[in-house]
Design a protein around this motif. Structure first.
Motif, PDB file in Angstrom:
ATOM      1  N   LEU A 266       0.664  -1.174   0.048  1.00 14.11           N
ATOM      2  CA  LEU A 266       0.076  -0.115   0.070  1.00 14.11           C
ATOM      3  C   LEU A 266       0.739   1.217  -0.083  1.00 14.11           C
ATOM      4  CD1 LEU A 266      -3.041   1.064   0.292  1.00 14.11           C
ATOM      5  CD2 LEU A 266      -2.769   1.181   2.646  1.00 14.11           C
ATOM      6  N   VAL A 267       0.350   2.331  -0.733  1.00 15.13           N
ATOM      7  CA  VAL A 267       1.196   3.549  -0.888  1.00 15.13           C
ATOM      8  C   VAL A 267       0.532   4.572  -0.411  1.00 15.13           C
ATOM      9  CG1 VAL A 267       2.291   5.234  -2.407  1.00 15.13           C
ATOM     10  CG2 VAL A 267       2.560   2.556  -2.946  1.00 15.13           C
ATOM     11  N   ILE A 268       1.048   5.612   0.566  1.00 14.54           N
ATOM     12  CA  ILE A 268       0.440   6.790   0.903  1.00 14.54           C
ATOM     13  C   ILE A 268       1.375   7.754   0.038  1.00 14.54           C
ATOM     14  CG2 ILE A 268       0.117   8.671   2.775  1.00 14.54           C
ATOM     15  CD1 ILE A 268      -0.078   6.366   4.746  1.00 14.54           C
ATOM     16  N   PRO A 285      -2.297   0.028  -4.877  1.00 15.92           N
ATOM     17  CA  PRO A 285      -3.308   0.494  -4.075  1.00 15.92           C
ATOM     18  C   PRO A 285      -2.840   1.557  -3.346  1.00 15.92           C
ATOM     19  CG  PRO A 285      -3.058  -1.959  -4.075  1.00 15.92           C
ATOM     20  CD  PRO A 285      -1.964  -1.462  -4.623  1.00 15.92           C
ATOM     21  N   SER A 286      -3.619   2.689  -2.996  1.00 18.54           N
ATOM     22  CA  SER A 286      -2.926   3.869  -2.631  1.00 18.54           C
ATOM     23  C   SER A 286      -4.112   4.558  -1.696  1.00 18.54           C
ATOM     24  CB  SER A 286      -2.424   4.806  -3.659  1.00 18.54           C
ATOM     25  OG  SER A 286      -3.569   5.247  -4.607  1.00 18.54           O
ATOM     26  N   VAL A 287      -3.501   5.516  -0.772  1.00 15.12           N
ATOM     27  CA  VAL A 287      -4.071   6.231  -0.056  1.00 15.12           C
ATOM     28  C   VAL A 287      -3.545   7.931  -0.425  1.00 15.12           C
ATOM     29  CG1 VAL A 287      -4.468   7.470   2.164  1.00 15.12           C
ATOM     30  CG2 VAL A 287      -4.465   4.903   1.857  1.00 15.12           C
ATOM     31  N   LEU A 288      -4.265   8.463  -1.015  1.00 14.81           N
ATOM     32  CA  LEU A 288      -3.982   9.864  -1.827  1.00 14.81           C
ATOM     33  C   LEU A 288      -4.271  11.113  -0.610  1.00 14.81           C
ATOM     34  CD1 LEU A 288      -4.802   9.373  -5.435  1.00 14.81           C
ATOM     35  CD2 LEU A 288      -2.793   8.959  -4.452  1.00 14.81           C
ATOM     36  N   VAL A 289      -3.299  11.797  -0.730  1.00 10.01           N
ATOM     37  CA  VAL A 289      -3.500  12.973   0.285  1.00 10.01           C
ATOM     38  C   VAL A 289      -3.122  14.222  -0.625  1.00 10.01           C
ATOM     39  CG1 VAL A 289      -3.032  14.009   2.646  1.00 10.01           C
ATOM     40  CG2 VAL A 289      -2.570  11.525   2.246  1.00 10.01           C
ATOM     41  N   PRO A 290      -4.372  14.851  -1.068  1.00  4.58           N
ATOM     42  CA  PRO A 290      -4.128  16.043  -1.835  1.00  4.58           C
ATOM     43  C   PRO A 290      -3.517  17.051  -1.137  1.00  4.58           C
ATOM     44  CG  PRO A 290      -6.349  15.029  -2.571  1.00  4.58           C
ATOM     45  CD  PRO A 290      -5.607  14.394  -1.206  1.00  4.58           C
TER      46      PRO A 290
END
Length: 369
Positions: A266-268, A285-290
């Motif tokens: 998993l990638v942040i 798969p990712s968690v995106l923090v704009p």
């Protein structure tokens, strides 16, 4: 008579501009090995190391951005602008490129403007849904504009644009997972979380990681690769006790990106266009923090496209510190969901973007040979 096409690429400031330019250069060489390539950048930004490392020559232009609020640096801007125009004129007159490619960043401004005035064909590669100010200014000179998002057409001459996706480094895929884990000193028994703040690092992500690292490492039992950025590394390396966190790899910059992606479950990440394109290409798969500090809030738009496709989850910048651990644990141990997100990311990928752009650049160059 010229036999080999000469292409000049102007890109600077961040990895979001520089790495797509390098991907285009690699594709140009692959299409036609005798293509001559020169980069233009600035000495005090990452392109000065990244471009020679990729095997290309680079020339310097002295330019920086103009700050919207008054600072003493703004007093230097007119001097820098005039100097950069003279430097650009010298470079273009001596190198005589058949095509100038702007991948954005301040450095592309004076180079592209002089090229436009001299009648040299200009090709623009715009990474984001909201084009940067440099590429918007150069659009009137452009022969062709390659975009990654349909939304960009609203700000650019639509008759010149073509959606190709963002060029990504071919070297990012194909790494063996077992060897990648070994290169970080990890084993296959625990999941791997990759945390990236972009080439310059991201303050909010770093602060959230600092607050949550013990829980992620000790309670959740994760192996963590944390790329924090050069400006934050010295401080974080004293504040975070790596000796007590044996499965943490804190680093200013990742040279071995292919291995980092291969190792990660998993990638942040921030939701810059190049980061999103790399996540698609590698199927991560990712968690995106704009980032809230970008023009036109384009990172949120980038992230929403991936969330809507099922490839990512969105995490608000302001809520990250409080909610990241719960979200990471919820995702990283759910193998079926990770597989679905992986496939959704791959479905969005445009792996031939660099090749398509290179072919068209060479077509334009051939008309000038």
């Amino acid at each position: 008579m010229d036999k080999n096409p000469r292409i000049l690429l102007a890109a600077g400031g961040t990895g979001g501009h520089v790495y797509p330019a390098i991907a285009i250069a690699d594709a140009l060489k692959k299409e036609q090995a005798e293509t001559e390539i020169l980069f233009v950048g600035t000495r005090d930004h990452m392109e000065w190391q990244a471009v020679p490392k990729a095997g290309y020559d680079i020339r310097n232009v002295w330019i920086s951005g103009f700050h919207r609020r008054f600072t003493l640096k703004n007093l230097l801007f007119p001097v820098k602008l005039m100097t950069s125009i003279v430097q650009s004129l010298r470079i273009l007159s001596s190198y005589k490129p058949h095509v100038v490619v702007s991948c954005g960043g301040y450095v592309a401004g004076p180079v592209g403007w002089v090229a436009g005035k001299k009648g040299i064909p200009i090709v623009i590669q715009e990474q984001n849904s909201f084009p940067g100010v440099t590429n918007r200014l150069l659009a009137k000179f452009a022969t062709k504009i390659f975009t990654a998002f349909k939304e960009a057409d609203r700000y650019l001459p639509e008759d010149k644009t073509e959606i190709t996706g963002n060029p990504t480094r071919a070297t990012l895929t194909g790494a063996d997972r077992s060897k990648a884990l070994q290169s970080f000193g990890f084993d296959e028994s625990k999941p791997v979380l990759l945390v990236m703040g972009g080439s310059g690092g991201a303050k909010t992500i770093n602060e959230a990681m600092k607050a949550n690292i013990e829980q992620l490492h000790n309670s959740a039992g994760l192996q963590v690769i944390w790329q924090c950025g050069a400006r934050y590394y010295d401080e974080l390396s004293t504040e975070v006790n790596e000796k007590e966190l044996e499965n943490l790899r804190l680093t200013a910059f990742l040279d071995n990106m292919a291995e980092a992606y291969a190792a990660a479950d998993l990638v942040i990440s921030r939701a810059g266009a190049s980061s999103c394109s790399e996540l698609m290409l590698t199927g991560k798969p990712s968690v995106l923090v704009p980032s809230p500090n970008v023009a036109g809030d384009h990172q949120t738009q980038n992230a929403k496209a991936m969330v809507d496709a099922g490839a990512s989850k969105l995490l608000e910048d302001t809520a990250m510190k409080e909610t990241m651990t719960e979200l990471v644990e919820q995702l990283i141990f759910d193998q079926e969901n990770l597989k679905r997100m992986n496939q959704a990311a791959l479905n969005l990928a445009k792996p031939d973007a660099a090749k398509l752009i290179a072919k068209e650049i060479l077509e334009i160059a051939k008309s000038k040979l």
